[in-house]
Design a protein around this motif. Structure first.
Motif, PDB file in Angstrom:
ATOM      1  N   LEU B 113      -5.052  -2.026   0.634  1.00 16.71           N
ATOM      2  CA  LEU B 113      -5.110  -1.121  -0.511  1.00 16.71           C
ATOM      3  C   LEU B 113      -4.419   0.210  -0.235  1.00 16.71           C
ATOM      4  N   THR B 114      -4.470   0.673   1.010  1.00 19.51           N
ATOM      5  CA  THR B 114      -3.767   1.936   1.290  1.00 19.51           C
ATOM      6  C   THR B 114      -2.283   1.767   0.996  1.00 19.51           C
ATOM      7  N   GLY B 115      -1.786   0.524   1.092  1.00 17.94           N
ATOM      8  CA  GLY B 115      -0.381   0.304   0.784  1.00 17.94           C
ATOM      9  C   GLY B 115      -0.054   0.656  -0.654  1.00 17.94           C
ATOM     10  N   ALA B 116      -1.062   0.559  -1.500  1.00 22.93           N
ATOM     11  CA  ALA B 116      -0.820   0.834  -2.913  1.00 22.93           C
ATOM     12  C   ALA B 116      -1.083   2.290  -3.259  1.00 22.93           C
ATOM     13  N   TYR B 117      -1.155   3.107  -2.240  1.00 21.59           N
ATOM     14  CA  TYR B 117      -1.541   4.510  -2.460  1.00 21.59           C
ATOM     15  C   TYR B 117      -0.659   5.211  -3.483  1.00 21.59           C
ATOM     16  N   THR B 118       0.650   4.954  -3.374  1.00 20.30           N
ATOM     17  CA  THR B 118       1.547   5.718  -4.248  1.00 20.30           C
ATOM     18  C   THR B 118       1.715   5.090  -5.628  1.00 20.30           C
ATOM     19  N   ARG B 119       1.077   3.953  -5.831  1.00 22.27           N
ATOM     20  CA  ARG B 119       1.309   3.290  -7.103  1.00 22.27           C
ATOM     21  C   ARG B 119       0.531   3.901  -8.240  1.00 22.27           C
ATOM     22  N   ARG B 163       0.499  -4.825   3.805  1.00 22.58           N
ATOM     23  CA  ARG B 163       0.313  -3.457   3.358  1.00 22.58           C
ATOM     24  C   ARG B 163       1.617  -2.905   2.769  1.00 22.58           C
TER      25      ARG B 163
ATOM     26  N   LYS D 196      -9.707   6.343  -3.991  1.00 20.86           N
ATOM     27  CA  LYS D 196      -8.441   6.120  -3.321  1.00 20.86           C
ATOM     28  C   LYS D 196      -8.171   7.244  -2.311  1.00 20.86           C
ATOM     29  N   VAL D 214       2.905   4.656   4.875  1.00 23.04           N
ATOM     30  CA  VAL D 214       2.580   3.980   3.607  1.00 23.04           C
ATOM     31  C   VAL D 214       2.588   4.964   2.444  1.00 23.04           C
TER      32      VAL D 214
END
Ligand SMILES: Nc1ncnc2c1ncn2[C@@H]1O[C@H](COP(=O)(O)OP(=O)(O)OP(=O)(O)O)[C@@H](O)[C@H]1O
Ligand SMILES: Nc1ncnc2c1ncn2[C@@H]1O[C@H](COP(=O)(O)OP(=O)(O)OP(=O)(O)O)[C@@H](O)[C@H]1O
Ligand SMILES: [Mg+2]
Ligand SMILES: [Mg+2]
Lengths: 406, 273, 358, 327, 273
Positions: B113-119, B163, D196, D214
């Motif tokens: 989920l941290t991979g989707a931080y910028t989404r 990620r 988040k 990331v």
């Protein structure tokens, strides 16, 4: 010029107490310089050195001040005093520690260079008990007194004296140490609430004062039965507790407030000229007065020394002689603009500590002022003298000194 | 077939020099261009400077006390040397670091989920992609609630890959994706790279030791030695180059040598040293 | 190319593992020793001894000790103040109980006693690691201070609990007590600092030192390659406490002359020494000295500059001094996180390449 | 029987004290969680916040002493006072600004360094802030009053007197502290665990580089966390400052928070509270039962010994994240 | 392979393999809910090169950890030289002559390469405390003696030029080599290698293979290795254990394993040449 350094602390945990004291000390000498052109025509220089109440910085200050040939030192820290006693003894520089430092230094036959007039910690303990005796109609048997103290050399000073006094007067003594800095004292005050001592005596410093008084208010301990030593009796200590502190008592060995002629002189010669030390907002506070009083005693000793030496440019050794011949009478105090401010001080070769007189002041929360509620009370010499002899004899033996003044 | 020459350039690294700790010169003028939509391989021995090049691109050098002292790096025509890594990710460039670098104390799923931080495209889309990653790496689904620090080396490698995929990037910088993975997984990872590349048009720049596989999947390659590019060209061409064959693919004229025979094999001086 | 190592070849492992393999460094080192032992004692005055050099040397010893534990063996300790107190009180009891025995022996014994106490408080380190270990050492810190404050035997039943160092001599020169001269105080501290630094260097380059460093860098791996973690950690605690005990003894007996446990050996001392080794460089002997110099000298210099030269009010100077020290610490860390020692080495690296970069 | 009732009172007060400790410990936990940094400056931060609050409330001129010394002026006060609520809000803003500066000037340059280096940086920061606080607002003691009630709670005393024949002492300030701490903890737990940004914060603590890779902006996370920690420091500063006045010693409460932290676990927000309660009760009970036998003043060391005992059984503290030991 | 007897066997290339030195009997290892190893038994014989292979997360590294005493299995026995080995601390195991390398490099980052390798010899250094403190007598002597041994290993592994470099900044492949050097410095009877060739290119793998074979050949060291590169495993090892999700699915010579269908399905994906 004569050098009287101001070893002060305007930073660190005790800054709030160090600032007014240092201001008072400096302002008094500024006054002498401005008004009288110094003492005996010699201007007094007051180089300041910050110790932060830290013994190591104290040593640094001492060494750097020593190169300037100071007449006398006043470090306002028991720790630094202990540190300096051997050094000044070696170097021959008088040390003046009014109301703090090493109690047995009162014995001039051992402590040649140390002066702690007008009163010391043991005097304080004795005076407090005397005041309690007065309150209780002279009988303390079966009463309980608690000592709340700063868990350090300073705080432990009165224990011996109080133990002797409890034997003599038959009161029960309980000891409640508080670790520095003293932010948290709940246990101690819960215990007081449970044990309901009749009186609480306090030897504290810094934040411990404020918290103790606040906690006493919180548990509704009767404030007029709560007596602090003079280091637990400044405005700082009571203000935080607000109206609840009404009636809190503390010892003092000098007067309170600005109601003395001296302040008129200070106003014209110092404050109005913008020469006040520090922020200039401390005039008249308890610790400011104490600083000024210390300066006054030193100034008188200088004058005496000049008189004895026949020259205004005196040496530290002559300064010691000046101290030993010091005799500040009530008239002299009035002359100096501080009538009835301090008890008379008469020192000798034997007696470096004066008579140890102190009085009790009480806090008026509404007006935010202290008022004196007793006259000067004499300590119990019968108890104290042997204790002092004992302690100074031990020191003499340890340091290999032979008694003087014979 | 993808033709590197006709494609527009996505990333252009122009003659960069990297110095660590103010004294250690590691990259001595490296230039490469990454065409949009292609897979570019960065090859070379240990210490050649592959990782350093990738970190220079993704601006992660500062935290290792390294800096780009010369040259320029442009992405989609903009200079990105001064961008901070987060901004770069927001522009669509993400790196999978060498040595996995999972967040040990987070669970596998939290790592993903941290991979989707910028989404910014909502939790439903993120959820979908999470499922996609789990489909790629079924092993991760089983371990989703484990703390990443306690998963095996290969599982961590999968987590790190997953990620990166979670950020829906335009370009992925992969540093040794095959390291420590079982053979069929290596193949699988490259299949995934290929699928993502072809299906979603994601551009890849990957540093690899496993030259064999890398050149099979890549469109073009660069070979780095000692901080310099020593060879470049379309992958097919590189594969046929005799030097590459000898030194990077481990083939002699008779096909693959046995590792056992190496014993008697006298090392020749490297042609580039 | 002023600074160079070319042409300086080693022909034996012994030569190669000497402390200063580069000739120029060796000369620099001898020069410093010559000045420290041959010149300073003759020119030193009271101010320099008491306010600067004696505290510097004593803190350097303490920093060496803590560096062994924290810098080499990787065990964070905040008990330095408490252990120094053990040294101080041990030497005080010994001095007063056996006045005829040499003070040097007392100081060494004080170190030994501290080592024992250190080992005791080091026991939890087997289970507790990292910043959590600080709790064990903090327990030592607060407990020891409390103990010395509470039990009158430790301060020979004096009224206030202060301890005062009587005069003791070495070669007929007073080194403690009021009669001690500046050179005598300086020299005894210097000798201790020198010998202990040398011992620290020896210990850290041999097998014991490697065990410590292995434990520091990765304790599990160290254990798997055969290092007994308990013994390695406890030996680090012992050696470290020995040094710190000696520093405490000297601090009390030679430097301060009188001490009160809470004031002189409080938690602040623990932090101070820790700052020294971080600023100076963890795992570096030179760094211990550099860090001690930084934190002892800088405030004195700043004070003398701001108050003496600029004539600022003392309080303003003191506050600004805090700000400057804080800012400098941060700046140094940003420039070189591994401390002054690394900065020094980097400077040498650059010098070596000079005038050609890279 | 009496002893038991007294002990109960001690326990209750221990709990309350524990909450006060936890208020300080919370700030530490937040920053540790988000960067793996042990923030030595937390205590000074509380002092600075309280000083600023009082300064704003009383309309003090910042840097008055410095200005007066430099220009020979006589500035002290603006001559106005600011209502408590507004002053608190303004102080919170100042703390956000401070967080921003700290990130910009210090943390940003130390990305990826070992924890001990960052720890040292916070020490530098502590020195700096201590000096700055003094220069800005003066070193004298100040009274802080934002209208929180203080002193014994009569209601509780009356009720318990009825029940046990002995009225318990509970400080009203402590009751407020408990309420505020409960709200803070609940909010922070929700934040760290379920949002988040909270997840990103924990990621940063694990691995700076990977977090950057990331796309997590360390700058943003750090400014955010230091702002929250600054706010928590302000709350702690108000609570402790109300008791003792605002002065240097306020920064030393950090020392009381340390054993709490270690016992609860550096990374756990609920741990700060539970640790606080255990330490509070433990040290008070010990002082009450054993203290008199050994001469008292045991609280300081006992708190650490207690934490130590817990740690021997759980080396990561009660709620701390498991220390990952693998090869 | 020739017939296997109690005392050993002779390999295809004619090396004599000795009796069993290490036997793992019915090992089961659980972490909380996860069963990493289920009832596995196999043995390692004197002088052989034994490989463990299997997909990621199969429990290979955990098995090595059991041998080196870092994990204690819930069930089963470790039998060393014919004796059941009691539960031991890892450092005690090391003293039995078992050395190893790690999957995620576990070098001592703060030390130089030389010092790292010297740590391998700690158990051989016996100088007393005083001697070390004064650097006199035994301490200095044994330092130089051991240094000489270490220098031989450094020569052998061809890492002379990085002797004094701090290991932290070495590239990955060199770190692996230093780890091997450290393990060799202990002069072990049994050497455990966890993915020694991950992250290396062919040329480097060849070097590494050469080292492993020489160690086995010259010193007769028994070697147990985990590796994902099938080429290496097939070429180097005498016998191979295959694990899959904690279970043993194969055990035998490389050729046997290669043709084992279960192994192909679980691990190899395609039949390897
Ligand atoms: N932080 C650092 N400080 C100093 N030198 C470094 C640092 N990181 C890498 N280097 C050096 O830079 C060179 C290139 O390293 P890099 O990691 O980029 O190589 P690589 O090609 O990725 O190798 P590998 O295949 O082993 O990962 C190496 O010689 C290495 O020693
Ligand atoms: N300390 C531990 N706590 C919890 N689970 C663990 C622990 N160590 C290993 N595991 C789990 O046990 C399983 C086996 O791990 P192991 O590291 O032995 O795998 P491996 O075969 O070496 O895999 P790889 O080839 O990926 O390195 C994995 O699923 C891992 O998550
Ligand atoms: Mg790399
Ligand atoms: Mg593994």
């Amino acid at each position: 010029d004569l050098i009287v350094p101001n070893m002060s602390y305007r930073t660190g945990p005790y800054a709030a107490n160090g600032i007014p004291y240092a201001d008072g000390f400096a302002d008094y000498f500024t006054l002498l310089n401005e008004r009288d052109g110094g003492i005996g025509g010699q201007r007094i220089q007051v180089p300041e050195c910050e110790t932060a109440y830290n013994t190591e910085k104290g040593v640094e200050c001492y060494e750097s001040l020593r190169t300037q040939n100071p007449l006398v030192l006043n470090p306002l820290s028991t720790g630094i005093t202990y540190q300096l006693i051997p050094r000044i003894t070696q170097d021959g520089i008088p040390l003046y520690t009014p109301g703090y430092g090493r109690t047995s230094a009162k014995d001039g036959s051992v402590f040649e260079w140390v002066f702690n007039a007008p009163a010391n910690y043991w005097d304080g303990a004795s005076v407090a008990v005397k005041h309690i005796l007065d309150q209780e109609g002279g009988d303390l048997s079966g009463k309980k007194i608690a000592l709340v103290y700063h868990n350090s050399a300073y705080g432990k000073e009165p224990i011996r004296t109080l133990e002797e006094l409890s034997e003599k007067h038959g009161f029960e003594l309980s000891l409640l140490p508080v670790d520095a800095p003293g932010q948290e004292q709940k246990s101690q005050w819960l215990q007081i609430r449970r044990d309901r001592p009749d009186y609480v005596i306090m030897y504290a410093w810094g934040v411990m004062n404020q918290v103790a008084i606040q906690e006493a208010v919180n548990i509704r301990f009767p404030m007029d039965k709560f007596i602090g030593i003079w280091w637990s009796g400044s405005e700082n200590d009571v203000r935080a507790a607000g109206a609840g502190a009404e009636g809190y008592k503390a010892l003092t060995f000098h007067g309170v407030g600005r109601d003395y002629p001296l302040y008129e002189d200070l106003q014209t010669h110092v404050y109005d000229k913008g020469l006040a030390a520090g922020a200039g907002d401390q005039a008249g506070s308890v610790l400011y007065s104490r600083g000024a009083y210390a300066a006054l005693v030193i100034a008188e000793a200088i004058a005496k020394a000049q008189e004895l030496a026949g020259t205004p440019e005196i040496t530290p050794a002559q300064m010691r002689d000046g101290f030993e011949a010091l005799d500040i009478t009530a008239e002299r105090m009035a002359e100096l603009g501080l009538p009835d401010f301090g008890a008379p001080i008469a020192l000798s070769c034997q007696n470096h500590g004066g008579d140890g007189l102190a009085r009790v002041q009480q806090w008026n929360a509404a007006e935010g002022t202290w008022s004196l509620i007793t006259d000067f009370i004499e300590p119990d010499a019968e108890i104290l003298d042997p204790l002092i002899k004992e302690d100074s004899a031990a020191y003499a033996a340890e340091a290999g000194l032979t008694a003087r003044c014979n | 077939m993808f033709d590197t020459r006709t494609q527009e350039t996505l990333l252009d690294v122009n003659n960069i020099e990297v110095i660590y700790n103010h004294v250690i010169l590691v990259l001595k003028g490296v230039s490469l261009t990454v065409p949009k939509g292609g897979i570019t391989a960065l090859l070379g021995g240990n210490g050649a400077g592959k990782t350093t090049t990738l970190k220079a691109i993704s601006n992660l050098l500062a935290s290792e006390r390294g800096e780009v002292t010369k040259g320029s790096i442009t992405y989609q025509g903009d200079d990105i040397t001064a961008l901070d890594p987060a901004a770069l990710v927001r522009r669509g460039v993400i790196q999978v670091m060498e040595g996995r670098h999972c967040f040990e104390h987070l669970t596998v799923e939290e790592n993903l989920l941290t991979g989707a931080y910028t989404r910014r495209d909502g939790s439903a889309a993120i959820k979908r992609d999470l499922e996609m990653v789990y489909d790629y790496f079924p092993r991760l689904r089983e371990r989703r609630k484990s703390q990443a620090g306690y998963t095996s080396g290969g599982e961590q490698q999968m987590t790190a890959m997953g990620r990166a995929l979670m950020s829906r990037p335009q370009m992925i910088l992969l540093d040794e994706p095959s390291m420590g993975l079982a053979p069929q997984l290596v193949e699988q990872i490259f299949q995934i790279v290929k699928a993502v590349n072809e299906g979603e048009g994601v551009t890849f720049l990957l540093a690899e030791q496993n030259t064999n596989v890398a050149l099979r999947y890549a469109h073009q390659g660069y070979i780095l030695e000692n901080g310099r590019v020593v060879m470049e060209g379309p992958a097919a061409q590189l594969r046929e180059n005799p030097d590459v064959k000898e030194f990077y693919l481990g083939m002699s004229d008779e096909g693959r040598k046995s590792f056992r025979e190496v014993r008697s094999y006298r090392r020749r001086k490297r042609w580039l040293a | 190319m002023i600074y160079r190592e070319a042409g300086d070849f080693k022909t034996s492992y012994r030569d190669d593992s000497q402390t200063f393999p580069i000739r120029l460094d060796r000369w620099g080192y001898y020069a410093i020793l010559a000045v420290a032992f041959g010149i300073i004692p003759f020119v030193i005055n009271d101010y320099w001894a008491n306010a600067v050099l004696v505290p510097f040397l004593i803190y350097a010893i303490a920093a060496l000790g803590l560096n062994v534990l924290t810098g080499y063996a990787g065990q964070v300790s905040l008990g330095t103040g408490g252990f120094m107190a053990v040294g101080a009180y041990a030497v005080y009891k010994l001095m007063t109980a056996f006045p005829d025995v040499s003070i040097v022996i007392h100081i060494l014994l004080a170190g030994g006693i501290t080592a024992g106490v250190g080992v005791l408080f080091g026991l939890p380190s087997l289970r507790i690691k990292g910043f959590y270990l600080a709790v064990a050492t903090l327990a030592a810190q607060f407990f020891l201070v409390w103990l010395f404050n509470k039990v009158p035997w430790f301060y020979n039943y004096s009224a206030s609990g202060q301890i005062t160092a009587p005069t003791r001599t070495v070669f007929d020169q007073a080194v403690t007590g009021p009669a001690a001269t500046a050179p005598a105080k300086y020299l005894i501290c210097l000798v201790f600092a020198f010998v202990l630094a040398w011992v620290a260097r020896n210990l850290t380059r041999g097998s014991l030192g490697r065990k410590w460093m292995a434990i520091r860098d990765m304790d599990i791996a160290a254990e798997i390659i055969g290092v007994n973690p308990l013994r390695a950690k406890l030996s680090a605690f012992a050696v470290s406490s020995f040094f710190i005990g000696i520093a405490g003894a000297l601090l009390f007996a030679v430097y301060l002359g009188a001490a009160e446990v809470g004031e002189a050996f409080g938690i602040n001392k623990s932090f101070l020494v820790l700052f020294m080794i971080i600023i100076g460089g963890l795992g570096s002997i030179f760094g211990s000295f550099a860090g001690a110099a930084f934190l002892v000298l800088l405030p004195v210099l700043l004070k003398n500059f701001l108050v003496g030269n600029m004539g600022w009010p003392t309080d303003l100077a003191a506050h600004i001094e805090l700000m400057i020290v804080g800012a400098l610490i941060v700046t140094f860390l940003i420039v070189e996180p591994h401390g002054l020692a690394r900065l020094w080495r980097l400077a040498k690296d650059k010098l070596r390449l000079w005038p050609f970069p890279h | 029987m009496d002893q038991l009732i007294f002990a109960a009172e001690v326990v209750l007060n221990g709990l309350m004290t524990g909450v006060m400790y936890a208020l300080v410990a919370l700030g530490f936990v937040l920053i540790f969680k988000a960067s793996g940094v042990f923030n030595y400056a937390q205590g000074v931060l509380a002092l600075f916040a309280a000083l600023t609050l009082v300064g704003i409330q009383n309309g003090q001129v910042p840097f008055a002493h410095l200005i007066n010394a430099a220009f020979g002026t006589q500035l002290h006060h603006f001559g106005w006072t600011v209502p408590a609520v507004l002053a608190v809000a303004l102080t919170a803003l100042v703390m956000v600004g401070l967080a921003f500066l700290i990130e910009k000037l210090v943390l940003q340059h130390l990305v990826g360094q070992e924890p001990i280096i960052l720890f040292m940086a916070t020490i530098g920061l502590a020195y700096f802030l201590e000096g700055l606080g003094d220069v800005m607002w003066g070193a004298d003691i100040k009274t802080l009053d934002v209208g929180l009630p203080q002193g014994i709670s009569d209601g509780i005393e009356a009720v318990t007197a009825q029940w046990f024949g002995y009225g318990f002492f509970i400080d009203r300030l402590d009751l407020w502290a408990t309420l505020i701490a409960a709200i803070l903890v609940a909010a922070l737990v929700a934040f760290a665990q379920y949002t988040k940004q909270g997840r990103a914060m924990r990621a940063v603590a694990d691995d700076h580089q990977a977090a950057m890779s990331v796309g997590i902006s360390l700058r943003f996370i750090w400014v955010m966390v230091w702002s929250i920690a600054g706010f928590v420091a302000l709350v702690a500063g108000i609570m402790w400052g109300t008791k003792s006045g605002v002065q240097f010693s306020l920064s030393l409460i950090a020392l009381k928070a340390l054993p709490v932290l270690m016992l609860g676990g550096f990374t756990s927000i609920p741990g700060a509270i539970v640790g606080g309660l255990i330490i509070g009760v433990g040290e008070k009970l010990f002082e009450f039962t054993i203290g008199p036998m050994v001469g008292g003043a045991t609280e300081n060391w006992f708190a650490y010994v207690l934490a130590l005992i817990f740690l021997v059984f759980r080396p990561q503290g009660l709620f701390g994240e498991r220390i990952i030991e693998r090869v | 392979m020739n017939a296997m007897t109690q005392d050993g066997y002779v390999t295809a290339d004619g090396r004599q393999i000795g009796p069993v030195v290490m036997e793992l009997r019915n090992i089961t290892l659980r972490f909380g809910g996860v069963t990493a190893i289920k009832d596995i038994s196999f043995d390692i014989r004197q002088g052989e090169i034994r490989a463990i292979i299997g997909p990621n997360g199969a429990g290979k590294s955990s098995m090595l950890n059991i041998i080196s005493g870092f994990y204690n299995p819930q069930e089963g026995q470790v039998i060393f030289k014919g004796q059941p080995r009691p539960a031991m601390k890892p450092y005690q195991v090391a003293r039995l002559g078992i050395a190893r390398t790690f999957q995620n490099i576990a070098l001592f980052d703060g030390m130089s390469v030389l010092d790292n390798i010297m740590t391998g010899r700690l158990n051989k250094m016996k100088a007393g405390f005083l001697s070390q403190a004064l650097w006199w007598g035994a301490a200095e002597r044994e330092e130089n003696e051991n240094r000489a041994v270490v220098e031989r290993i450094i020569d052998f592994l061809e890492i002379q030029n990085i002797r004094k470099t701090p290991v932290g900044r070495l590239p990955y492949g060199l770190k692996k080599r230093v780890e091997l050097a450290r393990a060799l410095a202990a002069e072990p009877n049994l050497l455990l290698l966890d993915e020694p060739m991950a992250g290396m290119n062919v040329e480097e793998k060849e070097d590494m293979s050469r080292f492993i074979l020489s160690v086995n050949d010259e010193f007769g060291t028994t070697i147990c290795l985990i590796e994902h590169d099938m080429g290496v495993v097939m070429d180097l090892s005498d016998r191979v254990v295959v694990m899959d999700y904690g279970k043993k699915i194969g055990d035998g010579t490389p050729a046997e394993v290669r043709s084992n269908q279960a192994v192909i399905d679980a691990y190899l994906g395609v039949a390897h040449d």
